[in-house]
Write an enzyme that holds these catalytic residues in place. Sequence first.
Site, PDB file in Angstrom:
ATOM      1  N   HIS A   1       0.650  -1.192  -0.018  1.00 19.64           N
ATOM      2  CA  HIS A   1       0.019   0.062  -0.019  1.00 19.64           C
ATOM      3  C   HIS A   1       0.772   1.401   0.103  1.00 19.64           C
ATOM      4  O   HIS A   1       0.253   2.356  -0.121  1.00 19.64           O
ATOM      5  CB  HIS A   1      -1.037  -0.003   1.141  1.00 19.64           C
TER       6      HIS A   1
ATOM      7  N   LYS B   1      -9.522  14.116   4.037  1.00 25.82           N
ATOM      8  CA  LYS B   1      -8.431  12.664   4.354  1.00 25.82           C
ATOM      9  C   LYS B   1      -7.598  12.865   5.582  1.00 25.82           C
ATOM     10  O   LYS B   1      -7.673  13.942   6.064  1.00 25.82           O
ATOM     11  CB  LYS B   1      -7.463  12.805   3.039  1.00 25.82           C
ATOM     12  N   ARG B   2      -6.786  11.785   5.789  1.00 26.02           N
ATOM     13  CA  ARG B   2      -6.039  11.756   6.774  1.00 26.02           C
ATOM     14  C   ARG B   2      -4.798  13.116   6.702  1.00 26.02           C
ATOM     15  O   ARG B   2      -4.592  13.489   5.501  1.00 26.02           O
ATOM     16  CB  ARG B   2      -5.094  10.528   7.088  1.00 26.02           C
TER      17      ARG B   2
ATOM     18  N   LYS C   1       0.276  14.400   1.708  1.00 23.96           N
ATOM     19  CA  LYS C   1      -1.126  14.655   1.131  1.00 23.96           C
ATOM     20  C   LYS C   1      -1.138  16.295   1.007  1.00 23.96           C
ATOM     21  O   LYS C   1      -2.055  16.683   0.306  1.00 23.96           O
ATOM     22  CB  LYS C   1      -2.186  14.006   2.012  1.00 23.96           C
TER      23      LYS C   1
ATOM     24  N   THR D   1      -8.482   6.727  -2.696  1.00 26.27           N
ATOM     25  CA  THR D   1      -9.842   6.534  -3.275  1.00 26.27           C
ATOM     26  C   THR D   1     -10.854   7.339  -2.811  1.00 26.27           C
ATOM     27  O   THR D   1     -11.968   7.417  -3.470  1.00 26.27           O
ATOM     28  CB  THR D   1     -10.137   4.912  -2.160  1.00 26.27           C
TER      29      THR D   1
ATOM     30  N   LYS E   1     -14.191   8.316  -4.870  1.00 28.81           N
ATOM     31  CA  LYS E   1     -15.579   8.784  -4.488  1.00 28.81           C
ATOM     32  C   LYS E   1     -16.203  10.185  -4.994  1.00 28.81           C
ATOM     33  O   LYS E   1     -17.215  10.486  -5.339  1.00 28.81           O
ATOM     34  CB  LYS E   1     -15.535   8.908  -3.094  1.00 28.81           C
TER      35      LYS E   1
HETATM   36  C1  PLP Z   1     -12.244   7.177   1.389  1.00 28.06           C
HETATM   37  C2  PLP Z   1     -11.720   7.362   2.477  1.00 28.06           C
HETATM   38  C3  PLP Z   1     -10.603   7.700   3.097  1.00 28.06           C
HETATM   39  C4  PLP Z   1      -9.333   7.647   1.956  1.00 28.06           C
HETATM   40  O1  PLP Z   1      -9.232   8.741   1.572  1.00 28.06           O
HETATM   41  P1  PLP Z   1      -7.993   9.276   0.531  1.00 28.06           P
HETATM   42  O2  PLP Z   1      -8.391  10.675  -0.266  1.00 28.06           O
HETATM   43  O3  PLP Z   1      -8.004   8.291  -0.432  1.00 28.06           O
HETATM   44  O4  PLP Z   1      -6.834   9.328   1.397  1.00 28.06           O
HETATM   45  C5  PLP Z   1     -10.327   7.900   4.199  1.00 28.06           C
HETATM   46  N1  PLP Z   1     -11.084   7.962   5.273  1.00 28.06           N
HETATM   47  C6  PLP Z   1     -12.514   7.929   4.998  1.00 28.06           C
HETATM   48  C7  PLP Z   1     -13.373   7.942   5.989  1.00 28.06           C
HETATM   49  C8  PLP Z   1     -12.957   7.297   3.611  1.00 28.06           C
HETATM   50  O5  PLP Z   1     -13.973   7.288   3.368  1.00 28.06           O
END
Ligand code: PLP
Length: 826
Positions: A370, A561-562, A567, A669, A673
């Site tokens: 990952h 995101k985190r 990032k 991901t 979304k």
């Molecule tokens: C999809 C998702 C992530 C991953 O987000 P990235 O932008 O790809 O880092 C992290 N936390 C939650 C709650 C998510 O739904």
Amino acid sequence: MATPRKTASPRQFSLNSEEHSIDNSLANHLIYTSGRHAEAATTRDWYETTAHTVRDHLIERWVETVENYYDKDPKRVYYLSLEFLIGRMLSNAALNLGIDGQVREGLHALGQTMEAVSDMETDAALGNGGLGRLAACFLDSMATLDLPGMGYGIRYEYGMFNQHIENGQQVEHPDNWLRYGNPWEFQRPERLYPVKFYGHVVEFPAQDGSVEQHWVDCETVMAMAYDMPVPGYNTETVNNLRLWSAKATREFNLDSFNAGDYVGAVEDKTSTENLSKVLYPNDTSVMGRELRLRQQYFFVSASIQDILHRFTHEHDSSWELLPEKVAIQLNDTHPAIAVAEMMHALVDVYRLKWDRAWSLTTRVFAYTNHTLMPEALETWPVDMFERVLPRHLDIIYKINHYFLHDVNHRFPGDTELLKRVSIIDEDHGRRVRMAHLAVVGSHTVNGVAAIHSDLLKTTLFADFNRIFPGKIINVTNGITPRRWLNQCNPGLTELIASRIGSGFIKDLSQIEKLAPFAEDARFRKEFMQIKQANKQRLVERIHHRLGMRIDPESMFDVQVKRIHEYKRQLLNVLHVITLYNRIRSGKTEGMTPRTVIFAGKAAPGYRMAKLIIRLILDVAGMVNRDPAINGLLKVIFLPNYDVSSAERIFPASDLSEQISTAGTEASGTGNMKMALNGALTIGTLDGANIEIREEVGEDNIFIFGLTTQQVAELRMRGYNPWEYYNANAELKQALDMIAEGYFSVEEPERYKPIYETLTWNGDYYLLLADYASYVKTQEDVGALYRDKDEWARRAILNVARVGKFSSDRTIREYAQKVWGVEPVAR
Ligand SMILES: *Cc1c(COP(=O)(O)O)cnc(C)c1O
């Protein structure tokens, strides 16, 4: 093969009768499960009642799925993951079972709304972020595709911490998610396995003259199974997620008890049960704590015992069938100890010869990498490993010995190569490299997006790619369209279905039929009305939660995101400060009003990430209070980002920020979304952004910044952030304001560490190098947003062209290329 069980005739207890209608079921559960009359029922009672009503429908299919797998005996896939970021179950289960409409109406007739009732459910937050959410999407897709898949993980008593903002900073609060009980889990007290730790290894001569290894004087913890049903969408299949909970072997330490130390005796019990107490809150960095290693081994050992219990029950000791009946996927290296545990079971317990056991093991396992980031690569000090798992260290040494022997045979004399690929790192105080164990023990290794898999082959695993040509492949990540479109965005789902039917929910490739509607003015108008309604809902929520009024007509520019330096939330902040300075100096011509929305958790020990949150909040305070801003800019930090808040944010997003330094985000991901929910992306050529661009077309995405190759070249040349600082007045101004305490007047030095990271300390993630390109591209974004109709056209094309990113596609690829499993028909 064992004799088939006597099975009840299908649907003997069918709920599809008048008596068991949803309406009756709600009424009955209110009384018999929640113990309430309607007049006295709280919303939580209604949640419990509704959950049990939906659960009844799940259980029936679940039991039948188990029977069906037992009868047909297909090859099964076991997904081992230390994290499953599931979120809420109720509305997802109702949707997948096809009873959401009935449940909604039933509640309505009783004076309740599905929204309010659903909102009572606590998220199952047994994961940090992307990796855990991926595992949850995969479970949904495996069930939807009728694949005989099962998840294995840990039933953490405390999941991902709740993030509060106190005095402008993140404060972590425990996530006591089981406080009000969990209607979605089933305790299996009989599915109980001993898991051993510590002790030592003694050798015994075996009858055949060989030597047997016995692991003795261990401490034993019991692993008890809790099962959660995983319903597929529009299918009878309901798979299982089995989570392990640690139980003490004895209620009391008898020695302490007899010595009169009652409390001490109970304390000892809690210390073994600590194993499944809490999820480690680190994302993409390792926590080298012994408890973490023990958590990993705890759930791996229980899972392997369970898998082999099931296998031997059905196939006795026909071990040659193992790779034909069992596929095990390792979600990152967290469960990589499973390779050694399988060898321990086959050799020490079932007494297979080493070579045969190894051949079976390597045909069972596959491993998903990952991340390439060095701080995420798990290694364990040999001495700790030896203390906790002495037999497994022996096994790893032996695996390594044979492996290095083979490598030396094929690449004679290359001692540097041997050192580089060894499972034991001899250069940093002797450590076990879990990624190397996973690669050597697996038949297939995959990256999670095309660029990431290529980088795996050319950088991190270049040696392994030479030693095992063809072993490393790509399987690009995906997301489940059930939760991330149908469930979170019913308005858009309905609109799409009105034009192309609802086949896309189960076959997202069909969503491409929407593309021609991008040219249809009426469709564009309806599409934007839905986006507007979603934004309005988020506005109300933000007002309710934070007491802030934001403008629903402004562009919602979203980075959720985190919080991590790679990032680059800070790059976004630099842009915000730049806009702020432009507004204050009157350079507002052609500026589009924006609401910049951030959300995300920082690992509790990651000081820079926490400081970034604090800066966002301070900048937000300054910007939002300034009357000179005149509605052109607002900055919001939404506390406690989790799956449920993600479900509200994505449908309301206009702009998706995916701005990691090229080469650092393996896939992402969140990017998928947001595109599926009709946001346009501003992003770097990193992770799955590259494949998103390929799908949606370069006119329909905003790409900026250095490529992976340019990043490498720049670093090679010697990157000097000061060059960019001195060459760009706006950049310099923004950085100076951070450094001089403009946003922290009461504590001017507060953000010095951020300034220093970006300047004196070399700006490792190259924010300054990408700043100008980012700001320029943001101007293009702003300009396009003013042409609402053209924006709508491109957003629709995004929705229509991201069918590839369904996790159904991803899982089909795993099933074919990695697992060799097939759908099981009824
Ligand atoms: C999809 C998702 C992530 C991953 O987000 P990235 O932008 O790809 O880092 C992290 N936390 C939650 C709650 C998510 O739904």
